[in-house]
Design an enzyme around this catalytic site. Structure first.
Site, short mmCIF file in Angstrom:
data_model
loop_
_atom_site.label_atom_id
_atom_site.label_comp_id
_atom_site.label_asym_id
_atom_site.label_seq_id
_atom_site.Cartn_x
_atom_site.Cartn_y
_atom_site.Cartn_z
N LYS A 54 31.86 -48.00 -69.68
CA LYS A 54 31.72 -48.09 -68.22
C LYS A 54 31.79 -49.54 -67.77
CE LYS A 54 28.98 -43.89 -67.84
NZ LYS A 54 27.63 -43.36 -68.10
N GLN A 98 21.34 -44.42 -67.26
CA GLN A 98 21.94 -43.52 -68.26
C GLN A 98 20.93 -42.44 -68.70
OE1 GLN A 98 25.10 -43.69 -69.35
NE2 GLN A 98 25.08 -42.43 -71.18
N ASP A 121 25.71 -41.78 -59.26
CA ASP A 121 25.73 -40.55 -60.04
C ASP A 121 25.62 -39.31 -59.14
OD1 ASP A 121 26.02 -40.91 -62.84
OD2 ASP A 121 23.97 -41.67 -63.01
#
Ligand SMILES: Nc1nc(=O)c2c([nH]1)NC[C@@H]1CN(c3ccc(C(=O)N[C@@H](CCC(=O)O)C(=O)O)cc3)C=[N+]21
Length: 296
Positions: A54, A98, A121
């Site tokens: 990422k 994460q 997200d």
């Protein structure tokens, strides 16, 4: 019939190039690049790989990357403090914590602490609610990537029968919301669904997100259906001691019946990363009071 293999890697790269152009325009207009902060807690090797890729993709798109790595024994309070710091940092447009977090942490509490405007997200309850009610939201990256591939393949999804297998907050539920938004007729199936193969046989569109290797078999697929495989399962390879990635769909069987199908790897996964960059770009525009970038 042998299905078309949907190339998520190519579609993801194309999207990332568009995002890079728009990110450069954003920088020219505002004097700064969009910024993405990632937070990794602990040493899970798979998570480290994802976070690193990422970071690389973020730089390639001309965005700023702020990578935070905390030890596995970090307290939840310390993680929440970092989230507040990132919420208040004007260079940061997107925050990704994460998952999964170590077991001593309450991930709902951590997600709820993220500023919804920076929640790239799309996991914050405010964004889930905005998506469900048809308001401008930040939408979870994986379902957004699936929708992008489906629209590339089919154009309009209006009136199509779609079956989503899996009801998670990260994939199944937001996927269903997006498909409803496209006027598909949506069934959400899960581990308690009766006669799952028969339910799947009705579908023009199958989105598999159960996390069980090759569970969806070829004879469950309606001839000509489009199959999107969200599963990323690491299984033992034929070679002693080696592993390989497989999806939730028995690819070889399903490809005999479907009109188009995503492979694993090279399908949905690369789209997830591309959509993370897209969401960061969108969040940057909204935070700067600019109209959403066009065509993304
Ligand atoms: N807050 C949060 N947001 C996430 O989006 C998130 C997360 N936590 N935790 C972990 C999962 C997993 N995930 C993947 C993204 C891309 C690939 C990907 O690009 N996969 C490649 C192959 C990868 C390989 O070869 O190992 C592919 O499918 O072609 C995979 C997995 C994002 N996740």
């Amino acid at each position: 019939m042998t299905a078309k293999r949907i190339d998520g890697k190519a579609a993801g790269l194309a999207l990332r190039e568009q995002v890079a152009v728009a990110a450069a325009e954003f920088q020219a207009r505002t004097g700064r690049a969009p910024g993405l902060a990632t937070v990794l807690v602990g040493e899970d090797p798979a998570s480290s790989v994802y976070v690193r890729s990422k970071g690389k993709a973020t730089a390639e798109a001309g965005m700023e990357s702020f990578a935070h790595h905390l030890p596995a024994d970090t307290s939840e309070e310390a993680l929440l403090d970092l989230v507040v710091l990132l919420n208040n940092d004007d260079r940061v447009d997107g925050i990704l914590v994460q998952l999964p977090l170590p077991p001593h942490m309450d991930s709902s509490r951590v997600i709820a602490a993220i500023d919804p405007a920076k929640d790239v997200d799309g996991f914050h309850p405010v964004n889930a609610g905005r998506l469900a009610t048809g308001l401008d939201a930040l939408v979870p990256c994986t379902p957004l990537g699936c929708l992008h591939l489906l629209k590339n393949e089919l154009g309009s999804l209006s009136g199509k029968d779609a079956v989503v297998i899996g009801r998670s907050n990260i994939v199944g539920k937001p996927m269903a919301m997006l498909l409803i938004g496209e006027s598909a007729t949506v069934t959400v199936a899960h581990s308690r669904t009766r006669d799952l193969p028969d339910v799947v046989r009705r579908a023009d569109i199958v989105v598999a997100a159960v996390g069980r290797p090759e569970m969806i078999r070829g004879d469950w697929i309606k001839p000509g259906a489009v199959v999107i495989d969200v599963g990323i399962n690491r299984v033992a390879a034929a070679d002693e001691g080696k592993t390989r990635l497989v999806g939730d769909v028995a690819f070889g069987e399903a490809a005999e019946v479907a009109s188009a199908i995503t492979p694993v790897p090279g399908g949905v996964g690369p789209m997830t990363i591309a959509m993370l960059l897209r969401n960061t770009l969108v969040a940057a525009h909204r935070r700067a009071g600019l109209a959403d970038p066009e065509g993304l």
